[in-house]
Design a protein around this motif. Structure first.
Motif, PDB file in Angstrom:
ATOM      1  N   GLU A 149       0.855  -1.190   0.000  1.00  0.00           N
ATOM      2  CA  GLU A 149       0.000   0.000   0.000  1.00  0.00           C
ATOM      3  C   GLU A 149       0.887   1.236   0.000  1.00  0.00           C
ATOM      4  OE1 GLU A 149       0.894  -0.231   4.396  1.00  0.00           O
ATOM      5  OE2 GLU A 149       0.992  -1.504   2.641  1.00  0.00           O
ATOM      6  N   SER A 150       0.401   2.308  -0.531  1.00  0.00           N
ATOM      7  CA  SER A 150       1.168   3.548  -0.416  1.00  0.00           C
ATOM      8  C   SER A 150       0.281   4.567   0.278  1.00  0.00           C
ATOM      9  CB  SER A 150       1.634   4.035  -1.779  1.00  0.00           C
ATOM     10  OG  SER A 150       0.599   4.714  -2.433  1.00  0.00           O
ATOM     11  N   ASN A 151       0.924   5.421   1.050  1.00  0.00           N
ATOM     12  CA  ASN A 151       0.159   6.385   1.829  1.00  0.00           C
ATOM     13  C   ASN A 151       0.717   7.772   1.554  1.00  0.00           C
ATOM     14  OD1 ASN A 151       1.864   4.431   2.896  1.00  0.00           O
ATOM     15  ND2 ASN A 151       1.979   5.470   4.874  1.00  0.00           N
ATOM     16  N   ARG A 152       0.041   8.437   0.655  1.00  0.00           N
ATOM     17  CA  ARG A 152       0.580   9.680   0.135  1.00  0.00           C
ATOM     18  C   ARG A 152       0.121  10.912   0.914  1.00  0.00           C
ATOM     19  NH1 ARG A 152       3.399  10.641  -3.555  1.00  0.00           N
ATOM     20  NH2 ARG A 152       4.273   9.163  -5.026  1.00  0.00           N
ATOM     21  N   LYS A 187      10.984  10.627  -7.753  1.00  0.00           N
ATOM     22  CA  LYS A 187      11.564  11.953  -7.514  1.00  0.00           C
ATOM     23  C   LYS A 187      12.760  11.804  -6.562  1.00  0.00           C
ATOM     24  CE  LYS A 187      10.345  16.790  -7.242  1.00  0.00           C
ATOM     25  NZ  LYS A 187      11.314  17.243  -6.216  1.00  0.00           N
ATOM     26  N   SER A 188      12.490  11.826  -5.247  1.00  0.00           N
ATOM     27  CA  SER A 188      13.627  11.670  -4.343  1.00  0.00           C
ATOM     28  C   SER A 188      14.031  10.196  -4.251  1.00  0.00           C
ATOM     29  CB  SER A 188      13.291  12.227  -2.963  1.00  0.00           C
ATOM     30  OG  SER A 188      12.117  11.650  -2.454  1.00  0.00           O
ATOM     31  N   VAL A 189      15.334   9.974  -4.178  1.00  0.00           N
ATOM     32  CA  VAL A 189      15.866   8.618  -4.159  1.00  0.00           C
ATOM     33  C   VAL A 189      16.999   8.531  -3.143  1.00  0.00           C
ATOM     34  CG1 VAL A 189      16.901   6.751  -5.514  1.00  0.00           C
ATOM     35  CG2 VAL A 189      15.464   8.433  -6.654  1.00  0.00           C
ATOM     36  N   MET A 190      17.059   7.410  -2.458  1.00  0.00           N
ATOM     37  CA  MET A 190      18.226   7.152  -1.604  1.00  0.00           C
ATOM     38  C   MET A 190      18.650   5.715  -1.875  1.00  0.00           C
ATOM     39  SD  MET A 190      18.527   7.676   2.485  1.00  0.00           S
ATOM     40  CE  MET A 190      17.295   6.479   2.906  1.00  0.00           C
ATOM     41  N   VAL A 191      19.935   5.526  -2.100  1.00  0.00           N
ATOM     42  CA  VAL A 191      20.450   4.196  -2.422  1.00  0.00           C
ATOM     43  C   VAL A 191      21.675   3.925  -1.566  1.00  0.00           C
ATOM     44  CG1 VAL A 191      21.102   2.631  -4.289  1.00  0.00           C
ATOM     45  CG2 VAL A 191      19.869   4.729  -4.833  1.00  0.00           C
ATOM     46  N   ILE A 237      26.793  -7.095  -1.714  1.00  0.00           N
ATOM     47  CA  ILE A 237      26.010  -8.151  -2.365  1.00  0.00           C
ATOM     48  C   ILE A 237      24.733  -7.611  -3.008  1.00  0.00           C
ATOM     49  CG2 ILE A 237      26.911 -10.007  -0.902  1.00  0.00           C
ATOM     50  CD1 ILE A 237      24.353  -9.815   0.770  1.00  0.00           C
ATOM     51  N   GLY A 238      24.509  -6.319  -2.852  1.00  0.00           N
ATOM     52  CA  GLY A 238      23.327  -5.726  -3.477  1.00  0.00           C
ATOM     53  C   GLY A 238      23.184  -4.293  -3.034  1.00  0.00           C
ATOM     54  N   VAL A 239      22.065  -3.670  -3.387  1.00  0.00           N
ATOM     55  CA  VAL A 239      21.811  -2.309  -2.915  1.00  0.00           C
ATOM     56  C   VAL A 239      20.349  -2.156  -2.521  1.00  0.00           C
ATOM     57  CG1 VAL A 239      23.615  -1.307  -4.398  1.00  0.00           C
ATOM     58  CG2 VAL A 239      21.244  -1.252  -5.156  1.00  0.00           C
ATOM     59  N   TYR A 240      20.157  -1.333  -1.521  1.00  0.00           N
ATOM     60  CA  TYR A 240      18.826  -0.947  -1.072  1.00  0.00           C
ATOM     61  C   TYR A 240      18.499   0.366  -1.751  1.00  0.00           C
ATOM     62  CZ  TYR A 240      16.459  -3.108   3.002  1.00  0.00           C
ATOM     63  OH  TYR A 240      15.710  -3.876   3.828  1.00  0.00           O
ATOM     64  N   GLN A 241      17.315   0.487  -2.279  1.00  0.00           N
ATOM     65  CA  GLN A 241      16.932   1.741  -2.923  1.00  0.00           C
ATOM     66  C   GLN A 241      15.533   2.128  -2.462  1.00  0.00           C
ATOM     67  OE1 GLN A 241      16.138   1.430  -7.166  1.00  0.00           O
ATOM     68  NE2 GLN A 241      16.942   3.483  -7.460  1.00  0.00           N
ATOM     69  N   VAL A 242      15.412   3.313  -1.884  1.00  0.00           N
ATOM     70  CA  VAL A 242      14.076   3.789  -1.516  1.00  0.00           C
ATOM     71  C   VAL A 242      13.737   4.995  -2.371  1.00  0.00           C
ATOM     72  CG1 VAL A 242      13.987   2.869   0.832  1.00  0.00           C
ATOM     73  CG2 VAL A 242      15.012   5.109   0.427  1.00  0.00           C
ATOM     74  N   ILE A 243      12.481   5.111  -2.702  1.00  0.00           N
ATOM     75  CA  ILE A 243      12.053   6.138  -3.646  1.00  0.00           C
ATOM     76  C   ILE A 243      10.889   6.936  -3.064  1.00  0.00           C
ATOM     77  CG2 ILE A 243      11.098   6.547  -5.953  1.00  0.00           C
ATOM     78  CD1 ILE A 243      12.443   3.992  -6.861  1.00  0.00           C
ATOM     79  N   LEU A 283      10.039   5.947   5.650  1.00  0.00           N
ATOM     80  CA  LEU A 283       8.814   6.632   5.188  1.00  0.00           C
ATOM     81  C   LEU A 283       8.879   6.897   3.686  1.00  0.00           C
ATOM     82  CD1 LEU A 283       8.397   9.161   8.131  1.00  0.00           C
ATOM     83  CD2 LEU A 283       7.118   7.047   7.772  1.00  0.00           C
ATOM     84  N   ALA A 284       9.298   5.892   2.959  1.00  0.00           N
ATOM     85  CA  ALA A 284       9.376   6.017   1.503  1.00  0.00           C
ATOM     86  C   ALA A 284       8.131   5.394   0.884  1.00  0.00           C
ATOM     87  CB  ALA A 284      10.620   5.310   0.985  1.00  0.00           C
ATOM     88  N   ASP A 285       7.838   5.828  -0.319  1.00  0.00           N
ATOM     89  CA  ASP A 285       6.687   5.254  -1.014  1.00  0.00           C
ATOM     90  C   ASP A 285       7.034   3.875  -1.558  1.00  0.00           C
ATOM     91  OD1 ASP A 285       4.032   5.358  -2.015  1.00  0.00           O
ATOM     92  OD2 ASP A 285       4.843   5.714  -4.021  1.00  0.00           O
TER      93      ASP A 285
END
Ligand code: C2E
Ligand code: SIN
Ligand code: SIN
Ligand code: SIN
Ligand code: FE
Ligand code: FE
Length: 373
Positions: A2-5, A119-123, A134-140, A49-51
Protein backbone atom coordinates in the motif's frame (compact mmCIF):
# COMPACT_ATOMS: atom_id res chain seq x y z
CA UNK A 1 2.30 -2.79 -1.02
CA UNK A 2 0.00 0.00 0.00
CA UNK A 3 1.17 3.55 -0.42
CA UNK A 4 0.16 6.38 1.83
CA UNK A 5 0.58 9.68 0.14
CA UNK A 6 -0.96 11.85 2.83
CA UNK A 7 1.13 14.02 5.10
CA UNK A 8 3.38 11.85 7.18
CA UNK A 9 5.52 12.76 10.15
CA UNK A 10 9.02 11.51 10.78
CA UNK A 11 9.22 8.39 12.93
CA UNK A 12 10.17 8.68 16.57
CA UNK A 13 12.59 6.11 17.93
CA UNK A 14 9.82 4.06 19.50
CA UNK A 15 8.01 3.70 16.19
CA UNK A 16 11.26 2.80 14.53
CA UNK A 17 11.99 0.06 17.06
CA UNK A 18 8.51 -1.29 16.63
CA UNK A 19 9.04 -1.64 12.89
CA UNK A 20 12.38 -3.34 13.41
CA UNK A 21 11.06 -5.83 15.95
CA UNK A 22 8.00 -6.54 13.91
CA UNK A 23 9.97 -7.31 10.75
CA UNK A 24 12.87 -9.05 12.49
CA UNK A 25 10.47 -11.66 13.83
CA UNK A 26 8.98 -12.27 10.41
CA UNK A 27 12.27 -12.21 8.52
CA UNK A 28 13.95 -14.80 10.72
CA UNK A 29 11.12 -17.30 10.23
CA UNK A 30 10.46 -16.73 6.53
CA UNK A 31 11.94 -19.32 4.20
CA UNK A 32 10.29 -18.35 0.94
CA UNK A 33 12.71 -16.25 -1.08
CA UNK A 34 10.15 -13.98 -2.71
CA UNK A 35 8.35 -13.27 0.53
CA UNK A 36 11.65 -12.64 2.28
CA UNK A 37 12.67 -10.06 -0.30
CA UNK A 38 9.25 -8.50 0.00
CA UNK A 39 9.55 -8.29 3.78
CA UNK A 40 12.97 -6.67 3.58
CA UNK A 41 11.78 -4.14 1.04
CA UNK A 42 8.72 -3.36 3.16
CA UNK A 43 10.90 -2.88 6.20
CA UNK A 44 13.20 -0.45 4.36
CA UNK A 45 10.20 1.46 3.06
CA UNK A 46 8.56 1.79 6.47
CA UNK A 47 11.78 2.76 8.25
CA UNK A 48 12.43 5.63 5.87
CA UNK A 49 8.81 6.63 5.19
CA UNK A 50 9.38 6.02 1.50
CA UNK A 51 6.69 5.25 -1.01
CA UNK A 52 8.68 2.43 -2.59
CA UNK A 53 11.64 0.31 -1.73
CA UNK A 54 13.56 -2.03 -3.98
CA UNK A 55 16.20 -4.46 -2.92
CA UNK A 56 18.62 -5.06 -5.78
CA UNK A 57 20.73 -8.20 -5.57
CA UNK A 58 23.95 -8.82 -7.42
CA UNK A 59 24.10 -11.83 -9.72
CA UNK A 60 27.79 -12.52 -10.08
CA UNK A 61 27.45 -14.99 -12.94
CA UNK A 62 25.67 -12.43 -15.11
CA UNK A 63 27.25 -9.28 -13.65
CA UNK A 64 23.74 -7.92 -13.20
CA UNK A 65 21.62 -6.42 -10.50
CA UNK A 66 18.16 -7.92 -10.29
CA UNK A 67 15.09 -7.17 -8.26
CA UNK A 68 11.44 -7.86 -8.03
CA UNK A 69 9.80 -4.50 -8.53
CA UNK A 70 6.68 -3.47 -6.70
CA UNK A 71 3.33 -4.92 -7.69
CA UNK A 72 3.21 -8.23 -9.48
CA UNK A 73 6.63 -9.58 -8.55
CA UNK A 74 8.03 -8.80 -11.97
CA UNK A 75 11.74 -9.53 -12.13
CA UNK A 76 13.93 -6.75 -13.47
CA UNK A 77 17.58 -7.16 -14.50
CA UNK A 78 20.05 -4.39 -15.21
CA UNK A 79 23.80 -4.47 -15.91
CA UNK A 80 25.62 -3.88 -12.63
CA UNK A 81 26.81 -0.43 -13.73
CA UNK A 82 23.44 0.95 -14.84
CA UNK A 83 21.32 3.52 -13.03
CA UNK A 84 21.60 4.88 -9.55
CA UNK A 85 21.54 1.36 -8.21
CA UNK A 86 24.50 0.46 -10.43
CA UNK A 87 26.39 3.65 -9.49
CA UNK A 88 26.11 2.78 -5.81
CA UNK A 89 26.96 -0.84 -6.42
CA UNK A 90 30.15 0.18 -8.27
CA UNK A 91 31.26 3.01 -5.95
CA UNK A 92 30.19 1.41 -2.68
CA UNK A 93 29.07 4.89 -1.58
CA UNK A 94 25.50 5.79 -0.67
CA UNK A 95 23.56 8.33 -2.69
CA UNK A 96 20.86 10.72 -1.55
CA UNK A 97 19.16 12.55 -4.40
CA UNK A 98 16.33 15.06 -4.23
CA UNK A 99 15.26 14.76 -7.86
CA UNK A 100 16.34 11.73 -9.85
CA UNK A 101 15.57 13.36 -13.18
CA UNK A 102 18.26 15.96 -12.48
CA UNK A 103 20.85 13.20 -12.26
CA UNK A 104 22.15 11.76 -15.52
CA UNK A 105 22.97 8.44 -13.88
CA UNK A 106 19.27 7.79 -13.24
CA UNK A 107 17.86 5.02 -15.37
CA UNK A 108 14.30 6.11 -16.13
CA UNK A 109 13.37 3.01 -18.13
CA UNK A 110 11.59 1.42 -15.19
CA UNK A 111 9.51 4.54 -14.62
CA UNK A 112 8.65 4.53 -18.30
CA UNK A 113 7.55 0.89 -18.05
CA UNK A 114 5.55 1.21 -14.86
CA UNK A 115 4.18 4.72 -15.23
CA UNK A 116 5.57 5.52 -11.81
CA UNK A 117 7.21 8.92 -11.21
CA UNK A 118 10.43 8.77 -9.24
CA UNK A 119 11.56 11.95 -7.51
CA UNK A 120 13.63 11.67 -4.34
CA UNK A 121 15.87 8.62 -4.16
CA UNK A 122 18.23 7.15 -1.60
CA UNK A 123 20.45 4.20 -2.42
CA UNK A 124 23.01 2.40 -0.32
CA UNK A 125 25.11 -0.73 -0.56
CA UNK A 126 24.17 -3.93 1.26
CA UNK A 127 27.17 -5.85 2.50
CA UNK A 128 27.77 -9.32 3.83
CA UNK A 129 29.84 -10.27 6.86
CA UNK A 130 33.05 -10.12 4.82
CA UNK A 131 32.15 -6.54 3.88
CA UNK A 132 31.57 -7.53 0.29
CA UNK A 133 28.74 -5.69 -1.44
CA UNK A 134 26.01 -8.15 -2.36
CA UNK A 135 23.33 -5.73 -3.48
CA UNK A 136 21.81 -2.31 -2.91
CA UNK A 137 18.83 -0.95 -1.07
CA UNK A 138 16.93 1.74 -2.92
CA UNK A 139 14.08 3.79 -1.52
CA UNK A 140 12.05 6.14 -3.65
CA UNK A 141 9.88 9.18 -2.89
CA UNK A 142 9.90 10.29 0.70
CA UNK A 143 6.33 10.62 1.92
CA UNK A 144 6.75 13.62 4.21
CA UNK A 145 5.71 17.06 3.05
CA UNK A 146 9.30 17.99 2.43
CA UNK A 147 9.54 14.88 0.23
CA UNK A 148 13.34 14.46 0.34
CA UNK A 149 15.53 12.04 2.27
CA UNK A 150 17.87 13.20 5.04
CA UNK A 151 20.94 11.85 6.81
CA UNK A 152 18.66 10.32 9.44
CA UNK A 153 16.99 8.23 6.74
CA UNK A 154 20.40 7.14 5.58
CA UNK A 155 21.21 6.05 9.12
CA UNK A 156 17.95 4.11 9.40
CA UNK A 157 18.31 2.41 6.07
CA UNK A 158 21.95 1.52 6.89
CA UNK A 159 20.60 -0.17 9.98
CA UNK A 160 18.13 -2.13 7.90
CA UNK A 161 20.88 -2.95 5.41
CA UNK A 162 23.27 -4.28 8.01
CA UNK A 163 20.50 -6.33 9.52
CA UNK A 164 19.29 -7.79 6.23
CA UNK A 165 22.79 -8.35 4.85
CA UNK A 166 23.27 -11.59 6.72
CA UNK A 167 19.78 -12.92 6.11
CA UNK A 168 20.28 -12.04 2.48
CA UNK A 169 23.54 -13.86 2.18
CA UNK A 170 22.03 -17.05 3.52
CA UNK A 171 19.18 -16.58 1.11
CA UNK A 172 21.44 -16.02 -1.87
CA UNK A 173 23.24 -19.25 -1.07
CA UNK A 174 19.84 -20.94 -1.12
CA UNK A 175 18.93 -19.41 -4.45
CA UNK A 176 22.21 -20.67 -5.85
CA UNK A 177 21.42 -24.17 -4.59
CA UNK A 178 17.88 -24.06 -5.94
CA UNK A 179 19.00 -22.81 -9.33
CA UNK A 180 21.58 -25.56 -9.45
CA UNK A 181 18.96 -28.14 -8.55
CA UNK A 182 16.66 -26.89 -11.29
CA UNK A 183 19.48 -27.06 -13.79
CA UNK A 184 20.39 -30.59 -12.75
CA UNK A 185 16.77 -31.70 -13.04
CA UNK A 186 16.51 -30.17 -16.47
CA UNK A 187 19.76 -31.78 -17.63
CA UNK A 188 18.65 -35.15 -16.30
CA UNK A 189 15.38 -34.74 -18.16
CA UNK A 190 17.33 -34.05 -21.33
CA UNK A 191 19.31 -37.22 -20.80
CA UNK A 192 16.11 -39.22 -20.43
CA UNK A 193 14.72 -37.77 -23.63
CA UNK A 194 18.07 -37.66 -25.39
CA UNK A 195 18.31 -41.42 -25.14
CA UNK A 196 15.28 -41.64 -27.39
CA UNK A 197 16.83 -39.12 -29.84
CA UNK A 198 14.69 -36.26 -28.69
CA UNK A 199 16.07 -32.80 -28.22
CA UNK A 200 16.03 -30.57 -25.18
CA UNK A 201 13.31 -28.64 -26.95
CA UNK A 202 10.82 -31.38 -26.08
CA UNK A 203 11.42 -31.17 -22.33
CA UNK A 204 11.38 -27.40 -22.55
CA UNK A 205 8.03 -27.35 -24.32
CA UNK A 206 6.47 -29.96 -22.04
CA UNK A 207 7.57 -27.92 -19.04
CA UNK A 208 6.09 -24.70 -20.44
CA UNK A 209 2.86 -26.39 -21.56
CA UNK A 210 2.45 -28.08 -18.18
CA UNK A 211 2.79 -24.80 -16.30
CA UNK A 212 0.35 -23.05 -18.59
CA UNK A 213 -2.24 -25.83 -18.27
CA UNK A 214 -1.79 -25.87 -14.49
CA UNK A 215 -2.44 -22.12 -14.33
CA UNK A 216 -5.46 -22.39 -16.59
CA UNK A 217 -6.79 -25.22 -14.41
CA UNK A 218 -6.72 -22.81 -11.49
CA UNK A 219 -3.53 -23.76 -9.67
CA UNK A 220 -1.55 -20.87 -8.23
CA UNK A 221 1.74 -19.57 -9.63
CA UNK A 222 3.85 -21.39 -7.07
CA UNK A 223 2.32 -24.81 -7.73
CA UNK A 224 2.34 -24.25 -11.49
CA UNK A 225 6.04 -23.37 -11.30
CA UNK A 226 6.68 -26.54 -9.30
CA UNK A 227 5.03 -28.60 -12.03
CA UNK A 228 7.11 -26.78 -14.62
CA UNK A 229 10.34 -27.59 -12.80
CA UNK A 230 9.40 -31.21 -12.15
CA UNK A 231 7.85 -32.17 -15.49
CA UNK A 232 11.09 -32.35 -17.53
CA UNK A 233 11.85 -35.51 -15.56
CA UNK A 234 8.76 -37.44 -16.65
CA UNK A 235 10.70 -39.80 -18.94
CA UNK A 236 13.89 -40.14 -16.89
CA UNK A 237 13.10 -43.87 -16.50
CA UNK A 238 13.85 -44.28 -20.21
CA UNK A 239 17.55 -44.25 -19.31
CA UNK A 240 17.08 -47.91 -18.34
CA UNK A 241 15.47 -48.93 -21.66
CA UNK A 242 17.84 -50.30 -24.35
CA UNK A 243 18.62 -47.99 -27.27
CA UNK A 244 17.58 -50.56 -29.84
CA UNK A 245 14.07 -50.46 -28.43
CA UNK A 246 13.83 -46.72 -27.90
CA UNK A 247 15.23 -45.85 -31.29
CA UNK A 248 13.57 -48.62 -33.24
CA UNK A 249 12.39 -47.09 -36.50
CA UNK A 250 9.22 -49.15 -36.67
CA UNK A 251 6.45 -50.47 -34.51
CA UNK A 252 7.34 -52.19 -31.24
CA UNK A 253 6.68 -55.86 -30.60
CA UNK A 254 4.48 -56.58 -27.55
CA UNK A 255 7.59 -57.57 -25.57
CA UNK A 256 9.37 -54.39 -26.53
CA UNK A 257 6.39 -52.31 -25.51
CA UNK A 258 6.37 -54.13 -22.16
CA UNK A 259 9.95 -52.96 -21.65
CA UNK A 260 8.96 -49.38 -22.47
CA UNK A 261 6.08 -49.58 -20.05
CA UNK A 262 8.54 -49.97 -17.22
CA UNK A 263 9.84 -46.40 -17.61
CA UNK A 264 7.26 -44.73 -15.33
CA UNK A 265 8.08 -46.99 -12.38
CA UNK A 266 11.82 -46.79 -12.98
CA UNK A 267 11.55 -43.00 -13.00
CA UNK A 268 9.44 -43.07 -9.87
CA UNK A 269 11.99 -45.21 -8.02
CA UNK A 270 14.86 -42.94 -9.07
CA UNK A 271 13.11 -39.80 -7.94
CA UNK A 272 11.16 -40.99 -4.95
CA UNK A 273 14.31 -41.62 -2.90
CA UNK A 274 14.51 -37.92 -2.12
CA UNK A 275 12.10 -36.13 0.19
CA UNK A 276 12.59 -32.80 -1.57
CA UNK A 277 9.32 -31.32 -2.83
CA UNK A 278 10.57 -30.87 -6.38
CA UNK A 279 11.77 -34.45 -6.61
CA UNK A 280 8.65 -35.84 -4.95
CA UNK A 281 6.57 -33.95 -7.50
CA UNK A 282 8.77 -35.23 -10.30
CA UNK A 283 8.31 -38.78 -8.96
CA UNK A 284 4.52 -38.49 -9.09
CA UNK A 285 4.65 -37.13 -12.63
CA UNK A 286 7.07 -39.83 -13.83
CA UNK A 287 4.85 -42.50 -12.26
CA UNK A 288 1.50 -41.30 -13.57
CA UNK A 289 2.03 -39.59 -16.91
CA UNK A 290 0.95 -42.68 -18.88
CA UNK A 291 -2.18 -43.37 -16.88
CA UNK A 292 -5.42 -42.84 -18.76
CA UNK A 293 -8.67 -41.29 -17.52
CA UNK A 294 -10.55 -44.49 -18.53
CA UNK A 295 -8.20 -46.69 -16.49
CA UNK A 296 -6.55 -48.37 -19.49
CA UNK A 297 -3.16 -46.76 -19.02
CA UNK A 298 -0.05 -47.94 -17.21
CA UNK A 299 1.67 -48.75 -14.85
CA UNK A 300 -1.20 -48.99 -12.33
CA UNK A 301 -4.30 -48.60 -14.46
CA UNK A 302 -5.56 -45.80 -12.23
CA UNK A 303 -8.62 -43.98 -13.50
CA UNK A 304 -10.29 -40.57 -13.20
CA UNK A 305 -9.28 -38.49 -10.26
CA UNK A 306 -7.37 -41.41 -8.78
CA UNK A 307 -4.73 -40.22 -11.18
CA UNK A 308 -2.89 -37.32 -9.59
CA UNK A 309 -3.79 -33.99 -11.17
CA UNK A 310 -0.11 -33.48 -12.10
CA UNK A 311 -0.12 -36.80 -13.96
CA UNK A 312 -3.30 -35.83 -15.83
CA UNK A 313 -1.81 -32.48 -16.78
CA UNK A 314 1.45 -33.94 -18.08
CA UNK A 315 -0.40 -36.75 -19.91
CA UNK A 316 -2.13 -34.15 -22.09
CA UNK A 317 0.88 -31.98 -22.80
CA UNK A 318 3.30 -34.89 -23.31
CA UNK A 319 1.09 -36.54 -25.90
CA UNK A 320 0.38 -33.17 -27.52
CA UNK A 321 4.08 -32.68 -27.96
CA UNK A 322 4.86 -36.28 -28.94
CA UNK A 323 2.21 -36.27 -31.67
CA UNK A 324 3.45 -32.98 -33.05
CA UNK A 325 7.07 -34.18 -33.22
CA UNK A 326 9.00 -36.57 -35.43
CA UNK A 327 9.93 -39.78 -33.65
CA UNK A 328 12.12 -42.65 -34.91
CA UNK A 329 8.89 -44.57 -35.34
CA UNK A 330 6.58 -41.88 -36.75
CA UNK A 331 6.43 -38.52 -38.45
CA UNK A 332 4.93 -35.46 -36.81
CA UNK A 333 1.19 -35.15 -37.12
CA UNK A 334 -0.37 -31.91 -38.32
CA UNK A 335 -2.47 -29.88 -35.91
CA UNK A 336 -5.83 -30.94 -37.36
CA UNK A 337 -5.03 -34.58 -36.84
CA UNK A 338 -3.84 -33.95 -33.29
CA UNK A 339 -6.99 -32.04 -32.41
CA UNK A 340 -9.20 -34.75 -33.91
CA UNK A 341 -7.35 -37.31 -31.78
CA UNK A 342 -7.69 -35.16 -28.66
CA UNK A 343 -11.44 -34.71 -29.14
CA UNK A 344 -11.84 -38.44 -29.68
CA UNK A 345 -9.81 -39.25 -26.57
CA UNK A 346 -11.61 -36.79 -24.29
CA UNK A 347 -12.79 -38.81 -21.30
CA UNK A 348 -10.89 -41.84 -22.62
CA UNK A 349 -7.20 -41.06 -22.56
CA UNK A 350 -7.59 -37.57 -21.14
CA UNK A 351 -9.32 -35.87 -18.21
CA UNK A 352 -12.28 -34.25 -19.98
CA UNK A 353 -12.27 -31.10 -17.87
CA UNK A 354 -8.56 -30.51 -18.33
CA UNK A 355 -8.81 -31.27 -22.03
CA UNK A 356 -11.55 -28.66 -22.45
CA UNK A 357 -9.35 -26.17 -20.64
CA UNK A 358 -6.45 -27.06 -22.92
CA UNK A 359 -8.54 -26.66 -26.07
CA UNK A 360 -10.07 -23.40 -24.86
CA UNK A 361 -6.57 -21.92 -24.58
CA UNK A 362 -5.01 -23.64 -27.58
CA UNK A 363 -3.59 -20.43 -29.13
CA UNK A 364 -1.44 -19.88 -26.06
CA UNK A 365 -0.10 -23.44 -26.27
CA UNK A 366 0.65 -22.95 -29.94
CA UNK A 367 2.64 -19.83 -29.13
CA UNK A 368 4.85 -21.91 -26.83
CA UNK A 369 5.24 -24.48 -29.60
CA UNK A 370 6.40 -21.81 -32.02
CA UNK A 371 8.76 -20.30 -29.50
CA UNK A 372 10.57 -23.57 -28.71
CA UNK A 373 10.41 -25.24 -32.14
P1 C2E B 1 6.82 -40.83 -26.85
O1 C2E B 1 7.25 -41.03 -28.25
O2 C2E B 1 7.32 -39.63 -26.15
O3 C2E B 1 5.24 -40.81 -26.83
C1 C2E B 1 4.53 -40.43 -25.68
C2 C2E B 1 3.07 -40.75 -25.84
O4 C2E B 1 2.50 -39.99 -26.91
C3 C2E B 1 2.79 -42.20 -26.21
O5 C2E B 1 2.80 -43.02 -25.06
C4 C2E B 1 1.41 -42.07 -26.84
O6 C2E B 1 0.42 -41.93 -25.84
C5 C2E B 1 1.50 -40.76 -27.58
N1 C2E B 1 1.93 -41.03 -28.97
C6 C2E B 1 3.13 -40.79 -29.52
N2 C2E B 1 3.14 -41.12 -30.82
C7 C2E B 1 1.92 -41.59 -31.11
C8 C2E B 1 1.30 -42.10 -32.30
O7 C2E B 1 1.89 -42.16 -33.38
N3 C2E B 1 -0.01 -42.47 -32.21
C9 C2E B 1 -0.71 -42.37 -31.03
N4 C2E B 1 -1.99 -42.78 -31.00
N5 C2E B 1 -0.15 -41.93 -29.87
C10 C2E B 1 1.13 -41.54 -29.93
P2 C2E B 1 3.04 -44.58 -25.24
O8 C2E B 1 2.27 -45.11 -26.38
O9 C2E B 1 2.77 -45.21 -23.90
O10 C2E B 1 4.55 -44.72 -25.59
C11 C2E B 1 5.54 -44.41 -24.62
C12 C2E B 1 6.88 -44.34 -25.29
O11 C2E B 1 7.18 -45.61 -25.89
C13 C2E B 1 6.96 -43.35 -26.44
O12 C2E B 1 7.23 -42.07 -25.95
C14 C2E B 1 8.11 -43.94 -27.26
O13 C2E B 1 9.35 -43.62 -26.68
C15 C2E B 1 7.89 -45.42 -27.10
N6 C2E B 1 7.07 -45.96 -28.22
C16 C2E B 1 5.72 -46.09 -28.27
N7 C2E B 1 5.33 -46.66 -29.42
C17 C2E B 1 6.47 -46.90 -30.13
C18 C2E B 1 6.73 -47.48 -31.45
O14 C2E B 1 5.83 -47.89 -32.18
N8 C2E B 1 8.04 -47.55 -31.82
C19 C2E B 1 9.05 -47.10 -31.03
N9 C2E B 1 10.31 -47.18 -31.46
N10 C2E B 1 8.84 -46.55 -29.80
C20 C2E B 1 7.56 -46.45 -29.36
C1 SIN C 1 18.05 3.35 -11.06
O1 SIN C 1 18.60 2.88 -10.06
O2 SIN C 1 18.40 4.42 -11.58
C2 SIN C 1 16.97 2.59 -11.71
C3 SIN C 1 16.00 2.00 -10.76
C4 SIN C 1 14.66 2.68 -10.75
O3 SIN C 1 14.32 3.45 -11.65
O4 SIN C 1 13.89 2.42 -9.82
C1 SIN D 1 -12.37 -33.16 -12.56
O1 SIN D 1 -11.32 -33.80 -12.67
O2 SIN D 1 -12.56 -32.42 -11.58
C2 SIN D 1 -13.40 -33.21 -13.67
C3 SIN D 1 -14.36 -34.36 -13.58
C4 SIN D 1 -15.02 -34.61 -14.92
O3 SIN D 1 -14.72 -33.88 -15.85
O4 SIN D 1 -15.81 -35.53 -15.04
C1 SIN E 1 -8.92 -30.54 -10.35
O1 SIN E 1 -8.96 -31.78 -10.39
O2 SIN E 1 -8.39 -29.95 -9.40
C2 SIN E 1 -9.54 -29.74 -11.46
C3 SIN E 1 -8.92 -30.00 -12.80
C4 SIN E 1 -9.37 -31.32 -13.36
O3 SIN E 1 -10.45 -31.41 -13.92
O4 SIN E 1 -8.65 -32.28 -13.22
FE1 FE F 1 6.73 -41.41 -20.99
FE1 FE G 1 8.02 -37.29 -23.13
Amino acid sequence: MESNRHNTNELNSEELLEIIFDYAAQITTENNVDRLLQLMADMGRKMTLADRCTLWLYDEAKDELWARVAHGLKEVHVPSSVGLAGAVFQSDEPLVIDDAYQDERFHSVIDAQTGYRTKSVMVLPVKNKQNKTIGVYQVINKLTEESVFHSKDLKYLSLAASYTGQALEAMLANIEIEETQKEILFKMGEIGEGRSKETGAHVKRVAEYAKLLALKAGLDEEEAELIKIASPMHDIGKVAIPDVVLNKPGKLTPDEFKMIQKHPKIGYELLNSSKRTILQTAAIIADQHHERWDGKGYPEGRSGENIHLYGRIVAIVDVFDALGSDRPYKEAWDLERILAYFREEKGRHFDPTLLDIFLAHLPEFLRIKEKYE
